[in-house]
Design a protein around this motif. Structure first.
Motif, mmCIF file in Angstrom:
data_model
loop_
_atom_site.group_PDB
_atom_site.id
_atom_site.type_symbol
_atom_site.label_atom_id
_atom_site.label_comp_id
_atom_site.label_asym_id
_atom_site.label_seq_id
_atom_site.Cartn_x
_atom_site.Cartn_y
_atom_site.Cartn_z
ATOM 1 N N ILE A 251 0.837 -1.198 0.087
ATOM 2 C CA ILE A 251 0.021 0.200 -0.011
ATOM 3 C C ILE A 251 0.732 1.427 -0.033
ATOM 4 C CG2 ILE A 251 -0.168 0.077 2.565
ATOM 5 C CD1 ILE A 251 -2.946 0.870 2.044
ATOM 6 N N PRO A 252 0.803 2.153 -0.971
ATOM 7 C CA PRO A 252 1.372 3.281 -0.869
ATOM 8 C C PRO A 252 1.132 4.291 0.221
ATOM 9 C CG PRO A 252 0.066 2.899 -2.912
ATOM 10 C CD PRO A 252 -0.323 2.337 -1.939
ATOM 11 N N GLU A 253 2.123 5.312 0.359
ATOM 12 C CA GLU A 253 1.857 6.431 1.464
ATOM 13 C C GLU A 253 0.649 6.964 1.255
ATOM 14 O OE1 GLU A 253 6.381 6.400 -0.224
ATOM 15 O OE2 GLU A 253 4.201 6.399 -1.028
ATOM 16 N N LEU A 254 0.048 7.349 2.447
ATOM 17 C CA LEU A 254 -1.059 8.270 2.220
ATOM 18 C C LEU A 254 -1.078 9.547 1.351
ATOM 19 C CD1 LEU A 254 -3.863 8.920 3.452
ATOM 20 C CD2 LEU A 254 -2.808 10.344 5.266
ATOM 21 N N GLN A 255 0.019 10.077 1.166
ATOM 22 C CA GLN A 255 0.006 11.286 0.521
ATOM 23 C C GLN A 255 -0.218 10.819 -1.086
ATOM 24 O OE1 GLN A 255 0.249 14.068 2.200
ATOM 25 N NE2 GLN A 255 -0.314 15.189 0.267
ATOM 26 N N MET A 256 0.499 9.564 -1.467
ATOM 27 C CA MET A 256 0.017 9.153 -2.824
ATOM 28 C C MET A 256 -1.410 8.679 -3.020
ATOM 29 S SD MET A 256 2.742 10.130 -3.982
ATOM 30 C CE MET A 256 2.161 9.687 -5.797
ATOM 31 N N GLY A 257 -1.589 7.973 -1.938
ATOM 32 C CA GLY A 257 -3.341 7.347 -2.176
ATOM 33 C C GLY A 257 -4.376 8.375 -2.041
ATOM 34 N N TYR A 258 -4.044 9.507 -1.292
ATOM 35 C CA TYR A 258 -5.068 10.694 -1.177
ATOM 36 C C TYR A 258 -4.329 12.011 -1.531
ATOM 37 C CZ TYR A 258 -8.843 12.917 1.596
ATOM 38 O OH TYR A 258 -9.941 13.439 2.169
ATOM 39 N N THR A 267 -13.059 15.541 -8.031
ATOM 40 C CA THR A 267 -12.673 16.541 -9.076
ATOM 41 C C THR A 267 -11.824 15.546 -10.041
ATOM 42 O OG1 THR A 267 -10.653 17.427 -8.296
ATOM 43 C CG2 THR A 267 -12.356 18.407 -7.504
ATOM 44 N N TYR A 268 -11.659 16.544 -11.328
ATOM 45 C CA TYR A 268 -10.645 15.704 -12.419
ATOM 46 C C TYR A 268 -10.328 17.079 -12.917
ATOM 47 C CZ TYR A 268 -8.707 13.078 -16.067
ATOM 48 O OH TYR A 268 -8.013 12.348 -16.913
ATOM 49 N N PRO A 269 -9.030 17.331 -13.661
ATOM 50 C CA PRO A 269 -8.000 16.198 -13.387
ATOM 51 C C PRO A 269 -7.633 15.889 -12.290
ATOM 52 C CG PRO A 269 -7.656 17.875 -15.247
ATOM 53 C CD PRO A 269 -8.697 18.317 -14.419
ATOM 54 N N ARG A 270 -7.004 14.400 -12.068
ATOM 55 C CA ARG A 270 -6.630 13.920 -10.747
ATOM 56 C C ARG A 270 -5.226 13.396 -11.007
ATOM 57 N NH1 ARG A 270 -10.643 12.922 -7.152
ATOM 58 N NH2 ARG A 270 -9.289 12.287 -5.773
ATOM 59 N N TYR A 271 -4.538 13.182 -10.056
ATOM 60 C CA TYR A 271 -3.093 12.516 -9.904
ATOM 61 C C TYR A 271 -2.882 11.530 -8.674
ATOM 62 C CZ TYR A 271 -3.221 16.633 -13.095
ATOM 63 O OH TYR A 271 -3.305 17.681 -14.011
ATOM 64 N N VAL A 272 -3.442 10.666 -8.734
ATOM 65 C CA VAL A 272 -3.944 10.017 -7.476
ATOM 66 C C VAL A 272 -3.157 8.507 -7.518
ATOM 67 C CG1 VAL A 272 -5.274 8.936 -5.308
ATOM 68 C CG2 VAL A 272 -5.549 11.162 -6.682
ATOM 69 N N LEU A 273 -2.355 7.742 -6.977
ATOM 70 C CA LEU A 273 -2.005 6.197 -6.723
ATOM 71 C C LEU A 273 -2.771 5.528 -5.773
ATOM 72 C CD1 LEU A 273 -0.251 4.492 -8.456
ATOM 73 C CD2 LEU A 273 1.426 5.018 -6.289
ATOM 74 N N ASP A 274 -4.312 5.522 -6.035
ATOM 75 C CA ASP A 274 -5.278 5.127 -4.982
ATOM 76 C C ASP A 274 -5.117 3.576 -5.433
ATOM 77 O OD1 ASP A 274 -7.178 4.791 -3.215
ATOM 78 O OD2 ASP A 274 -8.419 6.392 -3.978
ATOM 79 N N VAL A 275 -4.240 2.858 -4.908
ATOM 80 C CA VAL A 275 -4.136 1.489 -5.102
ATOM 81 C C VAL A 275 -3.661 0.676 -3.818
ATOM 82 C CG1 VAL A 275 -2.112 1.411 -6.271
ATOM 83 C CG2 VAL A 275 -3.634 -0.268 -6.714
ATOM 84 N N SER A 276 -3.991 -0.452 -3.781
ATOM 85 C CA SER A 276 -3.284 -1.360 -2.565
ATOM 86 C C SER A 276 -3.403 -2.782 -3.140
ATOM 87 C CB SER A 276 -3.875 -1.046 -1.177
ATOM 88 O OG SER A 276 -5.292 -1.346 -1.068
ATOM 89 N N PHE A 277 -2.617 -3.742 -2.539
ATOM 90 C CA PHE A 277 -2.755 -5.102 -2.927
ATOM 91 C C PHE A 277 -2.625 -5.879 -1.833
ATOM 92 C CE2 PHE A 277 -0.944 -3.136 -6.755
ATOM 93 C CZ PHE A 277 -1.640 -3.730 -7.606
ATOM 94 N N PHE A 278 -3.507 -6.808 -1.759
ATOM 95 C CA PHE A 278 -3.556 -8.125 -0.738
ATOM 96 C C PHE A 278 -3.380 -9.274 -1.305
ATOM 97 C CE2 PHE A 278 -5.942 -4.281 0.842
ATOM 98 C CZ PHE A 278 -5.665 -4.297 2.198
#
Length: 757
Positions: A251-258, A267-278
């Motif tokens: 899971i990335p850092e909060l600052q990247m996921g949010y 909103t959009y355009p957006r620039y978010v790495l809102d991903v995690s893996f289990f």
């Protein structure tokens, strides 16, 4: 737009009105109703804040150049959240020149998963599961070890042995769907009111037991849900396989996921790495080997590509009548918005003053959810006051009513239902003040511990004096004792907020408010109650209920006693109206299905759906939103806003390697129809390959609870290419990157590095 789903029924009035916490920038949530927050406290002695006047519903204006009487309903106003048992095969063929077969739908269904609050999917043959960061960040906090801060710093397990099990977390896979409409209809024929609810529960329980046993029962991890579609016109039994060994992989850092925080939310355009893996593990502790998974696309997406979102949208209200929407506009949605705003403010204030305690309580995640819900309901309430949207809904209802009237076979059983529903909503309007004052009265996220204990304490004393059996008293006492500890400062903020609700909505109508406040401010009254009630402390509360020393003169008991009669009358009246509304809604569902059949999808029910769309930009703010954004844009936001605030970047992103490709697509938009609960849904091409991961919707999608407007409504997804580039170049997560692209399982990062060489 993080609709985490569990945005479900708002009219559960057992102990007050339930309020959903939405988790998805993506269309929540939810299905189940999530808790919203533990609340902050106010320091004793603070002056009462300036009271804002009640929110007034704006008068719907006329729009120059638009005759609202000529506004027509659109073909897809009710959306495109198609069910797997009733897929729109002809529509897919006509629209995309693509006709999937039953095997395609089976692969799509079995590759998708459902978390308790979101959607997820298998993305490798080794049980690797992908969902959103905002769906997994609570798990990250849960598995943080002493000295770690996974929420802020992220997490990557460089080996299988280091993947961390999340206790209590599970995922469900929909393995079968059985049509039980005939049996349910036969059992419920002619039953109405409270008896209908009881009969419905009984038949659902029987079906769950029988069908569950046929598929192996609880020992095999089988869970069965009975899903009513089109308000009960059709009923399906959804059979799930539940997996309970779920381990966090990355899971990335909060600052990247949010990234962009609440400012960029919805909103959009957006620039978010809102991903995690289990990863799922089997009963032998080995990585689970699913028969079906979604492979990673090598090509990605282009403008105009058809895409399919497989997910579990939480709930929508698109089949509600205009009268029901008017009640939402005038009472329900504005009350929810007021509640969430005030409690979010309280939580934030408490966290700012007590950051260490707030971190221990995981309040940041709660605040994020509340802010998301606040923004969501701001948009929804604005949509209910949009004259064009409501004109479209009125035209749709007009066409529906005329279709019923044209056919005597429909007009006889269904002809007066729209008027009957309108009369019920008029009756509900009489309780507008009670609704706003009592909403979520005993919810752990919106109410102080002392208020919740006092509710059960007052009930205990009343039942004891009435001669209730000992077992009844013990059950009530147990409920009181189950209310957990809450910092006094937090209780103060929550209790004062509730007293302000009473003052704002009931003061002019009920003398009990004056009896509660006794000319004190809500803050001062809350301070006095907490200082003098034994129920402010969990240990003292347990002791007094066990010793029998709880007395009616306790100030918290007096508070609840003062509003008990009005609250009870409200609950009783609203429950009756709710039963009547459910009866009429069920009949309207049958009428709608008789008129439109499968051409209109049912409202979302946090059950698996397939939503089609195309990758497409849109006009906004006087310019054009691009189809996709890149890492270049993310760094521009960082440099434009500076290192302090919502667009900050973690250190590893500031010192990116030279090989990192800034032109890689990061987020993209499509016309797929989503709502809360879709968070974490895979975005697939026609070959069922992963091209993206849904995480939000744009600001124009907020009316989506009531109407789908494909012209500007957009789902926002993390691009599969951006996920892979980040895993490979920034996080050096080679074993996961290779697993996604090759399907090969690597036990350690060293093995993956060797394979690359």
């Amino acid at each position: 737009m993080k609709h985490t789903v569990r945005s479900r029924l708002l009219s559960a009035l057992t102990l007050g009105v339930a309020v959903p916490l939405v988790a998805l920038g993506c269309a929540a949530s939810t299905a189940a109703t999530p808790d919203v927050a533990a609340v902050p406290q106010a320091e004793p002695g603070l002056e009462a804040p300036v009271m804002m006047p009640p929110m007034a519903a704006p008068v719907m204006p006329s729009i120059p150049g638009i005759d609202l009487d000529t506004v027509k309903a659109g073909r897809f106003d009710n959306g495109k959240m198609w069910t797997f048992e009733y897929p729109p095969l002809d529509y897919f063929r006509e629209t995309y020149e693509f006709q999937p077969d039953s095997a395609w739908f089976a692969r799509a269904r079995l590759g998708a998963l459902r978390l308790p609050n979101c959607t997820a999917s298998f993305v490798s043959p080794n049980g690797l599961v992908m969902t959103n960061h905002h769906c997994g960040r609570g798990s990250g906090s849960q598995v943080s070890q002493p000295g770690e801060n996974i929420l802020d710093n992220g997490f990557y397990a460089p080996s299988l042995a280091e993947e961390r099990r999340v206790e209590g977390l599970y995922v469900d896979q929909l393995i079968a769907i059985d049509d039980v409409s005939e049996e349910v209809d036969a059992r419920l024929e002619g039953v109405t009111g409270e008896a209908l609810a009881q009969a419905n529960r009984q038949v659902s329980n029987e079906l769950q037991q029988r069908i569950g046993a046929a598929y192996g029962g609880e020992d095999a991890g089988i869970v069965v849900e009975i899903i009513a579609l089109w308000n009960g016109a059709k009923t399906s039994a959804y059979v799930f396989k539940r997996y309970s060994d779920v381990r966090l992989v990355m899971i990335p850092e909060l600052q990247m996921g949010y990234f962009g925080g609440d400012s960029d939310n919805f909103t959009y355009p957006r620039y978010v790495l809102d991903v995690s893996f289990f990863r799922l593990y089997d009963e032998n502790g080995e990585p689970y080997r699913p028969e079906h998974f979604f492979p990673w696309s090598q090509r990605g997406i282009e403008n105009g590509d058809a895409v399919f979102v497989i997910g579990n949208p939480g709930s929508t209200s698109r089949l509600e009548t205009v009268a029901q929407l008017e009640f939402r506009r005038l009472v329900q949605d504005r009350a929810i918005l007021d509640l969430v705003t005030s409690r979010a403010d309280a939580l934030q204030a408490f966290y700012d003053e007590n950051p260490e305690i707030g971190e221990a309580m995981d309040l940041r995640n709660t605040i994020f959810g509340l802010l998301n819900t606040e923004k969501l309901y701001t948009g929804r309430w604005a949509a209910l006051n949009d004259p064009v949207i409501m004109a479209k809904r009125r035209d749709s209802e007009r066409q529906f009513g005329e279709a019923i009237a044209r056919h005597s076979a429909l007009n006889e059983p269904y002809g007066g239902l729209l008027d009957e529903m309108a009369q019920i909503q008029t009756a509900k309007l009489e309780y507008d003040a009670d609704y706003a004052a009592f909403i979520a009265l005993t919810s752990g996220n919106f109410s102080s511990a002392v208020m919740r204990r006092a509710y059960w304490g007052q009930l205990y004393l009343a039942q004891r004096d009435a001669g209730a059996p000992e077992q009844v008293l013990q059950n009530i006492a147990g409920r009181l004792q189950s209310v957990g500890e809450q910092p006094v400062a937090l209780q103060h903020r929550l209790l004062a907020a509730r007293l302000r609700d009473f003052e704002r909505h009931l003061a002019d109508r009920d003398e009990s408010v004056a009896a509660v406040l006794r000319r004190r401010t809500p803050e001062a009254a809350a301070q006095d109650i907490l200082a003098n009630s034994v129920l402010a402390d969990s240990v003292q509360a347990a002791d007094c209920i066990e010793s029998g020393s709880l007395v009616p003169t306790d100030p918290a008991i007096q508070l609840v006693s003062a509003i008990a009669d009005r609250f009870g009358a409200f609950q009783q009246a609203f429950a009756v109206l709710g039963e009547q509304e459910e009866d009429v809604a069920r009949s309207l569902g049958r009428a709608r299905f008789a008129v439109y059949g499968l051409t209109i999808p049912p409202d979302a029910t946090f059950s698996l759906r397939i939503a089609d769309g195309v990758v497409k930009g849109y006009d906004y703010n006087g310019t054009m939103a691009p189809v996709y954004t890149t890492f270049y844009g993310m760094y521009d936001r960082f440099h434009s806003h500076g290192p302090d605030g919502e667009w900050n970047l973690p250190d590893r992103w500031r010192t990116r390697p030279p090989s990192f490709d800034l032109s890689t697509p990061l987020n993209f938009v499509a016309t797929a129809d989503i709502i809360g609960g879709n968070s974490g849904s895979p975005v697939l091409n026609t070959d069922l390959e992963v091209v993206g991961l849904v995480f939000d919707g744009n600001i124009e999608s907020l009316p989506g609870d009531y109407i789908y407007l494909p012209d500007k409504n957009r789902s926002i997804s993390v691009d599969a290419r951006g996920i892979l580039e980040a895993l490979d170049e920034i996080y050096d997560a080679d074993r996961i990157a290779l697993e996604l692209t090759t399907g090969q399982l690597f036990s350690t990062e060293q093995e993956a590095d060797a394979a690359r060489r």
